[in-house]
Design a protein around this motif. Sequence first.
Motif, short mmCIF file in Angstrom:
data_model
loop_
_atom_site.label_atom_id
_atom_site.label_comp_id
_atom_site.label_asym_id
_atom_site.label_seq_id
_atom_site.Cartn_x
_atom_site.Cartn_y
_atom_site.Cartn_z
N GLU A 206 -25.54 0.26 4.77
CA GLU A 206 -25.23 1.18 5.86
C GLU A 206 -24.98 0.46 7.19
O GLU A 206 -24.66 1.10 8.19
N TRP A 207 -25.11 -0.85 7.23
CA TRP A 207 -25.01 -1.57 8.50
C TRP A 207 -23.63 -1.42 9.15
O TRP A 207 -23.52 -1.42 10.37
N GLY A 208 -22.62 -1.26 8.34
CA GLY A 208 -21.27 -1.10 8.90
C GLY A 208 -21.11 0.16 9.72
O GLY A 208 -20.22 0.24 10.58
N GLU A 209 -21.99 1.14 9.50
CA GLU A 209 -21.90 2.41 10.23
C GLU A 209 -22.24 2.24 11.70
O GLU A 209 -21.94 3.12 12.51
N ALA A 210 -22.88 1.14 12.06
CA ALA A 210 -23.24 0.91 13.47
C ALA A 210 -22.02 0.59 14.32
O ALA A 210 -22.06 0.72 15.55
N PHE A 211 -20.92 0.16 13.69
CA PHE A 211 -19.72 -0.26 14.41
C PHE A 211 -18.67 0.85 14.41
O PHE A 211 -18.34 1.39 13.35
N ASN A 212 -18.13 1.18 15.58
CA ASN A 212 -16.99 2.10 15.58
C ASN A 212 -15.68 1.35 15.40
O ASN A 212 -14.66 1.94 15.07
N ASN A 213 -15.70 0.04 15.61
CA ASN A 213 -14.55 -0.82 15.29
C ASN A 213 -14.84 -1.47 13.94
O ASN A 213 -15.56 -2.46 13.85
N LYS A 214 -14.33 -0.87 12.88
CA LYS A 214 -14.69 -1.28 11.52
C LYS A 214 -14.21 -2.70 11.20
O LYS A 214 -14.90 -3.44 10.48
N LEU A 215 -13.06 -3.08 11.72
CA LEU A 215 -12.54 -4.43 11.47
C LEU A 215 -13.44 -5.48 12.11
O LEU A 215 -13.82 -6.47 11.48
N LEU A 216 -13.81 -5.23 13.36
CA LEU A 216 -14.70 -6.15 14.07
C LEU A 216 -16.09 -6.14 13.43
O LEU A 216 -16.74 -7.18 13.30
N GLY A 217 -16.50 -4.97 12.98
CA GLY A 217 -17.80 -4.85 12.32
C GLY A 217 -17.84 -5.64 11.03
O GLY A 217 -18.84 -6.32 10.74
N ALA A 218 -16.77 -5.58 10.26
CA ALA A 218 -16.73 -6.32 8.99
C ALA A 218 -16.81 -7.83 9.23
O ALA A 218 -17.51 -8.55 8.50
N ALA A 219 -16.11 -8.29 10.27
CA ALA A 219 -16.14 -9.72 10.59
C ALA A 219 -17.53 -10.15 11.06
O ALA A 219 -18.01 -11.24 10.71
#
Length: 258
Positions: A206-219
Amino acid sequence: MNPMPALEPALKQLRLSGILDSMEIRNKQAIENGLSHVEFLAMLIQDEVARREQKKFSLRVRRAGFRSEKTLESFDFSYNPSVNKALILDLATCRFLEEKAPVLIVGPCGTGKSHTAQALGHAAARNGYEVLFTPIGKLLGMLQAAKATNTYDRKLSTLAKTDLLIIDDFGLKPFKSSENEDFHDLIAERYERCATVITSNLDFAEWGEAFNNKLLGAATLDRIRHGAYKVILEGRSYRSSREEAALKNLVAGAEENT
């Protein structure tokens, strides 16, 4: 002839005044045990080294910003037997700091995430590492404030070089747009250079949910997860047990007064 009146100012001038704290005791031991002058001097120097190391440790702990005195010695592993005690004790050797590896600690509220993270921080401080413990909201606030005063690069550099950065409560609230970038910049600067401990109530998936910029979050998450040690804390809440104990004491006290 008593040498102490001349010795005290000389030791202070040499910044060795701490020796005065143990001088009388060590002198008595030397006389009673027939120690040589060299052995007596060695004891005094060892005392001074220990005093200075303790002073440095106390300073590191103060700068770390721990919420309270949370150590592994005070952690009740028996309360939740499913906790991987062997892994936590291995992390406390600080080998992960030499590896520059992240440590990710997840679990429900009250299961000891912050306690474990701060305990690892105390272990690191005892081993001579500089540590900073900070909730993620405060961390992001520091970076935002630095932007407002044109000191962002300096603040980012300082945070990036800290031996151990402990980020508490990741994912508690979604990032704002600028916070995505700030957090990514910090993680990217620390990646494979310094160790980072992160705690979260969210499952790893679920950690990816913290980012509204999914591309930046994935990196960002790709760097966080690479080579990371994962500590999963499950079971009952330590806070609930304290509340239950307090309630039992209250009831017992009321019964005694009836």
